[in-house]
Design an enzyme around this catalytic site. Sequence first.
Site, PDB file in Angstrom:
ATOM      1  N   HIS A  48      79.665 -25.191  -4.166  1.00 56.14           N
ATOM      2  CA  HIS A  48      78.739 -25.601  -5.224  1.00 56.14           C
ATOM      3  C   HIS A  48      79.551 -26.186  -6.374  1.00 56.14           C
ATOM      4  O   HIS A  48      80.404 -25.505  -6.935  1.00 56.14           O
ATOM      5  CB  HIS A  48      77.897 -24.418  -5.716  1.00 56.14           C
ATOM      6  CG  HIS A  48      76.740 -24.110  -4.817  1.00 56.14           C
ATOM      7  ND1 HIS A  48      75.517 -23.707  -5.273  1.00 56.14           N
ATOM      8  CD2 HIS A  48      76.621 -24.187  -3.473  1.00 56.14           C
ATOM      9  CE1 HIS A  48      74.688 -23.540  -4.249  1.00 56.14           C
ATOM     10  NE2 HIS A  48      75.343 -23.809  -3.152  1.00 56.14           N
ATOM     11  N   TYR A  54      69.850 -21.319 -13.531  1.00 59.02           N
ATOM     12  CA  TYR A  54      69.693 -20.203 -14.458  1.00 59.02           C
ATOM     13  C   TYR A  54      68.698 -20.656 -15.514  1.00 59.02           C
ATOM     14  O   TYR A  54      68.996 -21.568 -16.278  1.00 59.02           O
ATOM     15  CB  TYR A  54      71.033 -19.871 -15.126  1.00 59.02           C
ATOM     16  CG  TYR A  54      72.065 -19.240 -14.209  1.00 59.02           C
ATOM     17  CD1 TYR A  54      72.814 -20.019 -13.333  1.00 59.02           C
ATOM     18  CD2 TYR A  54      72.305 -17.862 -14.241  1.00 59.02           C
ATOM     19  CE1 TYR A  54      73.767 -19.432 -12.500  1.00 59.02           C
ATOM     20  CE2 TYR A  54      73.253 -17.274 -13.415  1.00 59.02           C
ATOM     21  CZ  TYR A  54      73.979 -18.064 -12.554  1.00 59.02           C
ATOM     22  OH  TYR A  54      74.924 -17.490 -11.732  1.00 59.02           O
ATOM     23  N   PRO A 110      74.856  -8.635 -13.297  1.00 58.35           N
ATOM     24  CA  PRO A 110      75.094  -9.670 -12.292  1.00 58.35           C
ATOM     25  C   PRO A 110      75.051 -11.113 -12.806  1.00 58.35           C
ATOM     26  O   PRO A 110      75.396 -12.037 -12.065  1.00 58.35           O
ATOM     27  CB  PRO A 110      73.962  -9.445 -11.276  1.00 58.35           C
ATOM     28  CG  PRO A 110      72.878  -8.779 -12.059  1.00 58.35           C
ATOM     29  CD  PRO A 110      73.565  -7.960 -13.113  1.00 58.35           C
ATOM     30  N   LYS A 139      80.278 -12.011 -11.461  1.00 56.01           N
ATOM     31  CA  LYS A 139      81.684 -11.619 -11.538  1.00 56.01           C
ATOM     32  C   LYS A 139      82.040 -10.374 -10.710  1.00 56.01           C
ATOM     33  O   LYS A 139      83.216 -10.111 -10.472  1.00 56.01           O
ATOM     34  CB  LYS A 139      82.075 -11.346 -13.005  1.00 56.01           C
ATOM     35  CG  LYS A 139      82.303 -12.606 -13.806  1.00 56.01           C
ATOM     36  CD  LYS A 139      83.672 -13.195 -13.525  1.00 56.01           C
ATOM     37  CE  LYS A 139      83.811 -14.631 -13.958  1.00 56.01           C
ATOM     38  NZ  LYS A 139      83.469 -15.643 -12.950  1.00 56.01           N
ATOM     39  N   TYR A 155      83.126 -19.156 -15.351  1.00 53.54           N
ATOM     40  CA  TYR A 155      82.295 -19.003 -14.152  1.00 53.54           C
ATOM     41  C   TYR A 155      83.105 -19.287 -12.887  1.00 53.54           C
ATOM     42  O   TYR A 155      82.981 -18.579 -11.893  1.00 53.54           O
ATOM     43  CB  TYR A 155      81.089 -19.945 -14.242  1.00 53.54           C
ATOM     44  CG  TYR A 155      79.976 -19.622 -13.262  1.00 53.54           C
ATOM     45  CD1 TYR A 155      78.862 -18.886 -13.659  1.00 53.54           C
ATOM     46  CD2 TYR A 155      80.019 -20.072 -11.939  1.00 53.54           C
ATOM     47  CE1 TYR A 155      77.830 -18.583 -12.766  1.00 53.54           C
ATOM     48  CE2 TYR A 155      78.999 -19.776 -11.040  1.00 53.54           C
ATOM     49  CZ  TYR A 155      77.905 -19.036 -11.471  1.00 53.54           C
ATOM     50  OH  TYR A 155      76.900 -18.742 -10.577  1.00 53.54           O
TER      51      TYR A 155
END
Length: 393
Positions: free
Chosen positions: A76, A203, A292, A296, A384
């Site tokens: 991704h 998100y 979550p 991580k 991230y």
Amino acid sequence: MTTTVRTRVAIVGAGPAGLLLSHLLAAAGIGSIVIDRRERDEIERTVRAGILEQGTVDLLVSSDASTRVLADGHRHDGIELRFDGAGHRFDFPALTGRSVWLYPQHEVLTDLIAARLADGQDLRFGVTATAVRDAASSRPTVVAVDADGAELEIEAEVVVGADGSHGVVRKTVSPTGGHFREYPFAWFGILCEARPSNDVLVYSSADAGFALISQRSESVQRMYFQCEPDTDPAAMSDVQIWAELRKRTPGMRLNEGPIIRRDVLRFRSFVAHELRRGRTVLVGDAAHTVPPTGAKGMNLAVADVVLLDRAIRALLLDGDEGPLDRFPEVAARRIWKAQHFSSWMTNLLHTAPDATDFDRRRRQGELHMLTGSESGRRYLAEAYTGWPFDTAL
Ligand code: PHB
């Protein structure tokens, strides 16, 4: 009747941390025994997180733990953050030169278990650790009981607690508990049979609360929406669930389908006060828990293991105890960065039940600051996709 076995490293917990550590140690010729109270098929079927940092993937491949991640996982190249009805793309390769991979945790575990067994390593399922004796001595011992009630003692040179947040080893290493924070919300998670709704994870932060549109495969999707911590997963109908998800993703077209699984994930941030007591060490969820949102959890467990592998090699191959002495301090640096990122991203995207109008408007300001500047987007993207592993001890 108690059976006593000896090994160099006794590892409690056959999750990502325990299995990977055993795998890396074996490559250095260091034998270990891994025990887990669960049976193999429970471990391989439990639905957990899905995102691997680039460094985690590189390590799985270079250590021959998983080659399937490249064939069956999906790279991704970013995420989308949605608010005010519009999507904002974070292009990870352009911002950081790195990507992340969608490859569910149970697939990682399936690969690691197969690799351990193919290598003839001692991996025991259905064996529950009950205590660690002589934790601080040079012969720490794991006391365990198997599925038939027979007692087992594993005498080792190092004991590793990789047995998750409810494990028994944490109590021995960090009897005073840890630093923690609870959140006034949880995630309602579903697996559904549908096509992906977007090419990357979404998100989404809306007045109604947060939703994450994640994926598992071309035909199965994972989605979550913010809920109250004591929500009963059975109490909502499929129609209500889809309505909640749609309310939290305004302006987006969601591909819907039959819901095949539902669960509620509680949010907690935790770091044990102590990560090591003598020759007994904590890694992964036994050492720390993150909410979550930042994906991580498993990646942080892998980073702990990279460091601990080095410390144990130094001790058992070179007789140098220094790296194990320094392990807690060095590991804590990444642990607290990941703690910060996870709680920051959680607060950025969720609406607290007692949020005031000021809080909501301030948060909109933060979302605009983040998405509206390249350095804002890079700040999120660097964390991230994962920081480089610390390897110097
Ligand atoms: C998941 O797919 O389970 C997932 C993905 C990203 C997150 C958390 C969970 O941040």
